[in-house]
Design an enzyme around this catalytic site. Structure first.
Site, PDB file in Angstrom:
ATOM      1  N   MET A 248       0.819  -1.228   0.000  1.00 31.19           N
ATOM      2  CA  MET A 248       0.000   0.000   0.000  1.00 31.19           C
ATOM      3  C   MET A 248       0.846   1.269   0.000  1.00 31.19           C
ATOM      4  O   MET A 248       0.356   2.345  -0.325  1.00 31.19           O
ATOM      5  CB  MET A 248      -0.960   0.002   1.187  1.00 31.19           C
ATOM      6  CG  MET A 248      -0.286   0.020   2.536  1.00 31.19           C
ATOM      7  SD  MET A 248      -1.482  -0.262   3.840  1.00 31.19           S
ATOM      8  CE  MET A 248      -0.407  -0.571   5.247  1.00 31.19           C
ATOM      9  N   HIS A 265      -4.287   2.806  12.390  1.00 31.19           N
ATOM     10  CA  HIS A 265      -3.837   2.869  13.798  1.00 31.19           C
ATOM     11  C   HIS A 265      -2.512   2.116  14.002  1.00 31.19           C
ATOM     12  O   HIS A 265      -1.870   2.272  15.027  1.00 31.19           O
ATOM     13  CB  HIS A 265      -4.927   2.359  14.764  1.00 31.19           C
ATOM     14  CG  HIS A 265      -5.017   0.875  14.894  1.00 31.19           C
ATOM     15  ND1 HIS A 265      -5.433   0.242  16.039  1.00 31.19           N
ATOM     16  CD2 HIS A 265      -4.742  -0.130  14.012  1.00 31.19           C
ATOM     17  CE1 HIS A 265      -5.409  -1.070  15.866  1.00 31.19           C
ATOM     18  NE2 HIS A 265      -5.006  -1.325  14.650  1.00 31.19           N
TER      19      HIS A 265
HETATM   20  N1  SAH Z   1      -8.029  -4.800   7.515  1.00 33.13           N
HETATM   21  C1  SAH Z   1      -7.895  -6.126   8.082  1.00 33.13           C
HETATM   22  C2  SAH Z   1      -6.492  -6.429   8.611  1.00 33.13           C
HETATM   23  C3  SAH Z   1      -5.942  -5.417   9.566  1.00 33.13           C
HETATM   24  S1  SAH Z   1      -4.368  -5.865  10.225  1.00 33.13           S
HETATM   25  C4  SAH Z   1      -8.918  -6.336   9.155  1.00 33.13           C
HETATM   26  O1  SAH Z   1      -9.355  -5.395   9.803  1.00 33.13           O
HETATM   27  O2  SAH Z   1      -9.286  -7.469   9.407  1.00 33.13           O
HETATM   28  C5  SAH Z   1      -3.284  -4.949   9.200  1.00 33.13           C
HETATM   29  C6  SAH Z   1      -2.996  -5.587   7.866  1.00 33.13           C
HETATM   30  O3  SAH Z   1      -2.047  -4.757   7.198  1.00 33.13           O
HETATM   31  C7  SAH Z   1      -2.362  -6.965   7.917  1.00 33.13           C
HETATM   32  O4  SAH Z   1      -3.153  -7.883   7.204  1.00 33.13           O
HETATM   33  C8  SAH Z   1      -1.001  -6.774   7.230  1.00 33.13           C
HETATM   34  O5  SAH Z   1      -0.552  -7.889   6.499  1.00 33.13           O
HETATM   35  C9  SAH Z   1      -1.294  -5.585   6.333  1.00 33.13           C
HETATM   36  N2  SAH Z   1      -0.131  -4.824   5.854  1.00 33.13           N
HETATM   37  C10 SAH Z   1       0.959  -4.449   6.563  1.00 33.13           C
HETATM   38  N3  SAH Z   1       1.804  -3.763   5.789  1.00 33.13           N
HETATM   39  C11 SAH Z   1       1.255  -3.697   4.545  1.00 33.13           C
HETATM   40  C12 SAH Z   1       1.660  -3.105   3.301  1.00 33.13           C
HETATM   41  N4  SAH Z   1       2.811  -2.449   3.210  1.00 33.13           N
HETATM   42  N5  SAH Z   1       0.828  -3.222   2.214  1.00 33.13           N
HETATM   43  C13 SAH Z   1      -0.349  -3.903   2.322  1.00 33.13           C
HETATM   44  N6  SAH Z   1      -0.771  -4.479   3.476  1.00 33.13           N
HETATM   45  C14 SAH Z   1       0.012  -4.381   4.581  1.00 33.13           C
END
Ligand code: SAH
Length: 362
Positions: A248, A265
């Site tokens: 992302m 967060h």
């Molecule tokens: N939105 C989901 C997961 C939240 S946890 C829910 O609420 O159920 C945060 C998520 O961010 C994790 O799945 C992790 O793998 C993802 N994440 C962390 N760094 C990222 C990046 N650089 N690009 C895309 N996703 C990422």
């Protein structure tokens, strides 16, 4: 024997000692809850028709007879703390307590779609709990980029999950449980947010719990999940949701709307602004329906100062998420990153308990 009362000075000292004992033992409450989840006591009571005696629970969870007295003591804590209830007390010292579920333990029954056990299992996992032993020591470190998580585990949280398949599974399943529970409420309470769009990009959407709930409630919305490669590799097959491996911070594929559920967060302000700028590039202008839908905490929203449990849970979560350098923001802090990323307007809808929906417009 005559009962003597301590002097008021001594009583005040004893009250102060009690306060410290009570706060010190709080973690035993958490661990009692964890053991109830590990042992699946809620399932045992539920499967027994909603009420069960100690021997009936013990039989269901296949506990050795020798552990019955200990289970009684565990249940004494769990009933005092409101996890389970006592339906029937033994009469004249004979017979057995009959235990039942409470609204809280109803959410620990694994056969329901509202089962929050996987989320509580994640929050109470050793990987998440053990760093907090070093919180005081962490404050003394001067390195600003050493998170409490990294100090304990040697890696940042996402690298750790990428290298530890067992923990990644606990993490992803925890998130799916949280999403299934909350998105059901979100689609009922503010479904209009999703009515007008035809595509949604669930950024950092994990295994897609939120996307699946939205896709089920609004079949006209094409939902896709963007997440890290190790997460996408574990994504379920045969759903209406598309899974895209990516970063992302690099770019976000286009859609009418972007969902950021419990993502921002995890990050500091600079990273959030970067993510939000990429979201803005991915969506159309406001008059063409473009928006970012954030589900996260707005500290202080949706509650009065007097709701201590709500308020305390928000600030406890903020201190918790600090272990990965994350932060729970109040409205002013949200406003700052939203406008810095180039958005023009936002609306807070506090309908998800201690969390809110924030709709952000380009
Ligand atoms: N939105 C989901 C997961 C939240 S946890 C829910 O609420 O159920 C945060 C998520 O961010 C994790 O799945 C992790 O793998 C993802 N994440 C962390 N760094 C990222 C990046 N650089 N690009 C895309 N996703 C990422």
């Amino acid at each position: 024997m005559e009962l003597s009362q301590p002097s008021s000075k001594n009583q005040a000292l004893l009250d102060a000692q009690l306060e410290l004992w009570h706060q010190t033992l709080c973690y035993i409450k958490s661990m009692a809850l964890k053991s109830a989840i590990d042992l699946r006591i809620a399932d045992a009571i539920h499967d027994h028709g909603g009420t069960a005696t100690l021997p009936q629970i013990a039989t269901k969870i296949m506990l050795h007879q020798s552990k019955l007295p200990c289970l009684r003591r565990l249940m004494r804590v769990l009933t005092i703390t409101g996890v389970f209830s006592i339906i029937e007390h033994p009469t004249d010292g004979a017979g057995e307590h009959v235990y039942g579920l409470t609204p809280a333990s109803n959410l620990l029954v694994s056969s329901t779609s509202m089962n929050l056990s996987p989320f509580m299992t994640l929050m109470l996992d050793r990987v998440f709990v053990s760093p907090f032993h070093g919180l005081g020591e962490w404050f003394e470190h001067e390195l600003p980029n050493l998170t409490l998580f990294k100090m304990e585990h040697g890696h940042n949280a996402w690298d750790f999950a990428g290298h530890d398949a067992k923990f990644a599974k606990i993490f992803d399943n925890g998130m799916v449980a949280d999403s299934s529970f909350n998105m059901d409420i979100v689609v009922k309470e503010c479904g209009d947010v999703f009515q007008s769009i035809s595509s949604l990009m669930d950024v950092a959407g994990g295994l897609g719990g939120a996307s699946q709930a939205i896709s089920k409630a609004f079949p006209h919305v094409k939902c896709s999940v963007l997440d890290l490669p190790h997460v996408v590799a574990a994504a379920p097959a045969g759903t209406d949701v598309d899974y895209i491996a990516g970063d992302m911070f690099e770019s976000i594929p286009p859609a009418d709307a972007v969902l950021l559920k419990w993502v921002l967060h995890d990050w500091g302000d600079a990273e959030c602004v970067k993510i939000l700028r990429n979201c803005k590039k991915a969506i159309p202008p406001r008059d063409a329906g473009g928006k970012v839908i954030i589900l996260d905490m707005v500290v202080g929203a949706g509650t009065s100062e007097s709701d201590l449990k709500h308020r305390e849970t928000q600030v406890l979560f903020d201190l918790f998420i600090m272990f990965i350098d994350g932060t729970e923001r109040d409205e002013q802090e949200w406003k700052k990153i939203i406008f810095e990323a180039g958005f023009s307007d936002y609306k807070i809808i506090p309908v998800v308990g201690v969390r809110s929906i924030i709709v952000v417009y380009p």
